[in-house]
Design a protein around this motif. Structure first.
Motif, PDB file in Angstrom:
ATOM      1  N   GLN A  41       0.827  -1.209   0.000  1.00 17.84           N
ATOM      2  CA  GLN A  41       0.000   0.000   0.000  1.00 17.84           C
ATOM      3  C   GLN A  41       0.859   1.255   0.000  1.00 17.84           C
ATOM      4  O   GLN A  41       0.500   2.261  -0.620  1.00 17.84           O
ATOM      5  N   LYS A  42       2.014   1.164   0.652  1.00 17.82           N
ATOM      6  CA  LYS A  42       2.900   2.326   0.752  1.00 17.82           C
ATOM      7  C   LYS A  42       3.736   2.536  -0.502  1.00 17.82           C
ATOM      8  O   LYS A  42       3.901   3.669  -0.973  1.00 17.82           O
ATOM      9  N   HIS A  43       4.276   1.442  -1.053  1.00 15.98           N
ATOM     10  CA  HIS A  43       5.263   1.569  -2.134  1.00 15.98           C
ATOM     11  C   HIS A  43       4.752   1.143  -3.513  1.00 15.98           C
ATOM     12  O   HIS A  43       5.385   1.470  -4.523  1.00 15.98           O
ATOM     13  N   TYR A  44       3.639   0.407  -3.577  1.00 15.18           N
ATOM     14  CA  TYR A  44       3.140  -0.109  -4.857  1.00 15.18           C
ATOM     15  C   TYR A  44       1.635   0.163  -4.981  1.00 15.18           C
ATOM     16  O   TYR A  44       0.819  -0.766  -4.978  1.00 15.18           O
ATOM     17  N   PRO A  45       1.257   1.415  -5.098  1.00 12.56           N
ATOM     18  CA  PRO A  45      -0.174   1.748  -5.117  1.00 12.56           C
ATOM     19  C   PRO A  45      -0.931   1.167  -6.301  1.00 12.56           C
ATOM     20  O   PRO A  45      -2.157   1.018  -6.245  1.00 12.56           O
ATOM     21  N   ASP A  46      -0.226   0.821  -7.392  1.00 13.82           N
ATOM     22  CA  ASP A  46      -0.899   0.279  -8.575  1.00 13.82           C
ATOM     23  C   ASP A  46      -1.070  -1.235  -8.516  1.00 13.82           C
ATOM     24  O   ASP A  46      -1.730  -1.821  -9.384  1.00 13.82           O
ATOM     25  N   VAL A  47      -0.466  -1.868  -7.519  1.00 11.11           N
ATOM     26  CA  VAL A  47      -0.604  -3.319  -7.371  1.00 11.11           C
ATOM     27  C   VAL A  47      -1.934  -3.621  -6.685  1.00 11.11           C
ATOM     28  O   VAL A  47      -2.294  -3.005  -5.683  1.00 11.11           O
ATOM     29  N   MET A  48      -2.667  -4.556  -7.242  1.00 14.34           N
ATOM     30  CA  MET A  48      -3.960  -4.961  -6.668  1.00 14.34           C
ATOM     31  C   MET A  48      -3.731  -5.958  -5.548  1.00 14.34           C
ATOM     32  O   MET A  48      -3.023  -6.955  -5.726  1.00 14.34           O
ATOM     33  N   LEU A  49      -4.321  -5.700  -4.392  1.00 12.68           N
ATOM     34  CA  LEU A  49      -4.201  -6.582  -3.234  1.00 12.68           C
ATOM     35  C   LEU A  49      -5.501  -7.355  -3.037  1.00 12.68           C
ATOM     36  O   LEU A  49      -6.588  -6.769  -3.037  1.00 12.68           O
ATOM     37  N   ILE A  50      -5.376  -8.659  -2.876  1.00 15.08           N
ATOM     38  CA  ILE A  50      -6.519  -9.508  -2.562  1.00 15.08           C
ATOM     39  C   ILE A  50      -6.269 -10.110  -1.175  1.00 15.08           C
ATOM     40  O   ILE A  50      -5.238 -10.770  -0.965  1.00 15.08           O
ATOM     41  N   GLU A  51      -7.169  -9.857  -0.255  1.00 21.84           N
ATOM     42  CA  GLU A  51      -7.028 -10.460   1.068  1.00 21.84           C
ATOM     43  C   GLU A  51      -7.457 -11.915   0.989  1.00 21.84           C
ATOM     44  O   GLU A  51      -8.590 -12.228   0.607  1.00 21.84           O
ATOM     45  N   ARG A  52      -6.535 -12.815   1.333  1.00 22.63           N
ATOM     46  CA  ARG A  52      -6.842 -14.238   1.205  1.00 22.63           C
ATOM     47  C   ARG A  52      -7.919 -14.644   2.210  1.00 22.63           C
ATOM     48  O   ARG A  52      -7.785 -14.394   3.408  1.00 22.63           O
TER      49      ARG A  52
END
Length: 226
Positions: free
Chosen positions: A63-74
């Motif tokens: 969230q801090k360094h890669y704002p364009d990466v999509m995060l999926i909470e497992r």
């Protein structure tokens, strides 16, 4: 929104054999997962990078360094260490649509952007003759099964190891597949896979502490040269 190629990099917070390996400092001090992630986000062949994780450490750093990466909470039911990776991937592809998916691991810190791009270009050039791709490492050594039977050589003919027919190890560094392949086969490898050969130095996969130390030694010896 549908994409052409989405990269998936699943990782758990806990690790049984190498504690906290995904966010442990590696090589130049960056967390282990950032080495592979930096390669993924640097590839102009990849439309979207997706991380599936239950790790608050990984989530915070992304969230801090890669704002364009999509995060999926497992989801909770997929967090156990015995959960098959294909089940995790089936959940991920239901969350982000794409024509093709490239899946790799945070534990392959020596793989370069050049190799990633080469694998993608190779697959696209051979599709649909080959419906999937997985990375391999060439082996030319005498192999025996548990009953002391030769697997890939005739023990009566002592060939030099470099003259043995090659056999290939699925090194788990990367897979490229269609959504339908995973859904129908419950497997990343399709009916007509292409084996993409990688250099051994890049194909280091960290499962045990000794793998971590070997990969880090290779990093220090070769960074800037791969």
């Amino acid at each position: 929104m549908s994409h052409n190629i989405v990269a998936l990099m699943p990782m758990r917070h806990s690790s049984e054999r190498v504690k906290g390996k995904n966010y442990r400092a590696f090589g130049d001090g960056r967390p282990l997962f950032q080495h592979m992630l930096d390669a993924l986000v640097s590839s102009d062949r990849i439309d979207k990078v997706v991380i599936d994780t239950d790790s608050p450490v990984v989530t915070e750093l992304c969230q801090k360094h890669y704002p364009d990466v999509m995060l999926i909470e497992r989801p909770e039911h997929l967090r156990d260490g015995t959960t098959p990776m294909n089940n995790v991937l089936l959940h991920d592809i239901s969350m982000v649509d794409s024509r093709f998916y490239l899946q790799t691991h945070s534990t392959n810190p020596l793989m370069t952007v050049k190799t990633l791009n080469s694998a993608i270009d190779t697959f696209l050039a051979r599709y649909p003759i080959h419906d999937s791709l997985f990375s391999v490492t060439r082996m030319q050594t005498r192999l025996w099964d548990q009953l002391a039977r030769p697997v890939n050589h005739n023990q009566a003919i002592l060939l030099r190891t470099q003259d043995l027919p090659p056999i290939y190890n699925e090194n788990s560094c990367l897979y490229i597949f269609e959504k339908a392949t995973l859904q129908e086969r419950q497997n990343r490898v399709g009916h007509r896979p292409y084996m993409f050969e990688m250099e051994p130095f890049e194909a280091q996969d960290i499962d045990e502490e000794i793998n971590f130390q070997v990969a880090e030694a290779i990093f220090h010896a070769t960074r800037g040269k791969l």
